[in-house]
Design an enzyme around this catalytic site. Structure first.
Site, PDB file in Angstrom:
ATOM      1  N   GLN A 170      93.673  98.761  80.434  1.00 17.49           N
ATOM      2  CA  GLN A 170      94.023  99.965  80.715  1.00 17.49           C
ATOM      3  C   GLN A 170      95.632 100.122  80.506  1.00 17.49           C
ATOM      4  O   GLN A 170      96.556  99.320  81.117  1.00 17.49           O
ATOM      5  CB  GLN A 170      93.843 100.440  82.156  1.00 17.49           C
TER       6      GLN A 170
ATOM      7  N   TYR B 233      99.026 109.404  88.205  1.00 20.53           N
ATOM      8  CA  TYR B 233     100.207 108.849  87.476  1.00 20.53           C
ATOM      9  C   TYR B 233     100.826 109.884  86.290  1.00 20.53           C
ATOM     10  O   TYR B 233     100.174 111.024  86.351  1.00 20.53           O
ATOM     11  CB  TYR B 233      99.712 107.555  86.921  1.00 20.53           C
TER      12      TYR B 233
ATOM     13  N   ARG C 232      90.808 107.901  80.987  1.00 19.44           N
ATOM     14  CA  ARG C 232      90.203 108.067  82.390  1.00 19.44           C
ATOM     15  C   ARG C 232      91.091 109.527  82.896  1.00 19.44           C
ATOM     16  O   ARG C 232      92.323 109.606  82.701  1.00 19.44           O
ATOM     17  CB  ARG C 232      90.594 107.031  83.062  1.00 19.44           C
TER      18      ARG C 232
ATOM     19  N   GLY D 191      83.368  99.090  91.097  1.00 19.50           N
ATOM     20  CA  GLY D 191      84.411  98.386  91.553  1.00 19.50           C
ATOM     21  C   GLY D 191      84.512  97.481  92.661  1.00 19.50           C
ATOM     22  O   GLY D 191      84.374  96.446  92.670  1.00 19.50           O
ATOM     23  N   ARG D 192      84.458  98.026  93.954  1.00 14.57           N
ATOM     24  CA  ARG D 192      84.704  97.331  95.003  1.00 14.57           C
ATOM     25  C   ARG D 192      83.476  96.283  95.335  1.00 14.57           C
ATOM     26  O   ARG D 192      83.631  95.149  95.902  1.00 14.57           O
ATOM     27  CB  ARG D 192      84.685  98.232  96.389  1.00 14.57           C
TER      28      ARG D 192
END
Length: 367
Positions: A100, A172, A224, A315-316
């Protein structure tokens, strides 16, 4: 319905052995200068081999885009050897490695940048505690940053990755150009919705051209995005559907939704009939594959996401159980580890950065 265990082939030829992907998650495990560490390699390697693909934490494409200490760097050739080791650690048993790439924009501060002022589309501070006002980028600097993303893609190819994911989410720099809150420009890079899309348009074209001009085979490019912002003015779902519609006509290999829960509905009154992911899929209209994500905890959740999306990113849950994917593939949800304690951190290669992430997002599962 897409089955978890069926393979998937992108239009550039890359084949995934199943439809499970590890989502990009901040680890803060690199050295202070962005070089890959052995601990980082072990962290990635432990969770590879069972999933179809692993998307790394964000790698910074430009020195003035560093968002935090412990972040991966890809803005110079000196990072290639370490990134090559990271890619190799991920690519065991045919798991594909995707790097990424991003720039933090205003979501950093002068301490992280060693005294330099953060940069952004406009001199507008983020709505967060102690946010610093960034310096507005000149057009020359904008073009330089786009070039930095292209060079980062070249380095990812040299390092042996199977693809790059352009990080246009989570507030971002790329998202900052699209947002009416952070982009108040009146030149060709801002103003109307179409002009706020220009940075993304040129960036995606630049990155995909690098790949298509290279000799690399089966190397993919994803994008993304976050669907909504809470700021006023800010990105709303209607804006994002315009973005997705434009991206679906680009030579990308996939788009990847960034959202906390795949069941979430929009805050906009006009889009309340179904979850956000359903509106996204409808807009894409089979022009590009969609990666769904958001609080996927077991096989049942993954299957529910795959009823709409083409791939499911976890993810988590895979931080807590590195063998989550195999248990899902074997239809053994009851064996999935769901809690951990401080004593498990060494075994699971969980750094302070990862532990902090878990504390913020899943405190009920930590002991």
């Amino acid at each position: 319905m897409n089955n978890v265990d069926t393979g998937f082939t992108f239009k550039r030829g890359l084949h995934l052995k199943n439809r499970l992907v590890v989502a990009p998650m901040t680890t803060k495990m690199s050295f202070f200068d962005g070089v890959v560490t052995n601990d980082e390699i072990e962290y990635y390697g432990l969770r590879s081999g069972e999933v179809g693909a692993f998307i790394t934490a964000a790698a910074n494409v430009h020195e003035n885009g560093k968002g935090w200490d412990g972040e991966l760097g890809v803005y110079e050739d000196r990072f290639i050897p370490g990134l090559a080791k990271l890619a190799a650690a991920i690519k065991k048993n045919q798991t594909k490695a995707i790097l990424q790439i991003f720039h933090a924009g205003r979501m950093t501060d002068s301490n992280i940048l060693h005294g330099s002022q953060p940069v952004a589309p406009s001199a507008v501070a983020a709505e967060r505690p102690d946010a610093q006002t960034p310096r507005e980028l000149t057009e020359t600097e904008i073009l330089e940053i786009i070039e930095s993303f292209k060079q980062a893609t070249e380095r990812a190819i040299k390092a042996g990755f199977d693809g790059v994911e352009i990080h246009g989410a989570n507030t971002y720099l790329i998202q900052q150009f699209f947002s009416p809150h952070s982009n108040r420009r009146t030149d060709e890079w801002g103003g109307t919705l179409e002009k706020r899309f220009k940075f993304i348009n040129d960036l995606v074209d630049g990155v995909t051209e690098v790949v298509d001009r290279s000799d690399v085979k089966d190397f993919i490019v994803g994008y993304r995005f976050s669907p909504e912002e809470y700021e006023e003015p800010g990105i709303r779902l209607q804006d994002t559907l315009f973005l997705v519609d434009q991206l679906a006509n680009k030579p990308l290999d996939y788009v990847h939704l960034s959202i906390g829960n795949y069941r979430n509905h929009s805050v906009s009154e006009a889009y309340q009939e179904k979850p956000i992911i359903a509106y996204i899929k409808e807009t894409i209209n089979d022009r590009l594959p969609l990666i769904g994500v958001g609080d996927i905890r077991n096989g049942a959740d993954a299957k529910e996401v795959l009823a709409t999306a083409d791939l499911a990113a976890v993810g988590r849950a895979i931080l807590i159980d590195p063998h989550w994917a195999q248990k899902v593939l074997d239809d053994q949800d009851h064996l999935i580890r769901t809690e951990l304690s401080h004593y498990d951190r060494d075994e699971l290669r969980i750094s302070n950065g990862v532990w902090g992430f878990l504390e913020d997002m899943m405190p009920e599962r930590l002991q």
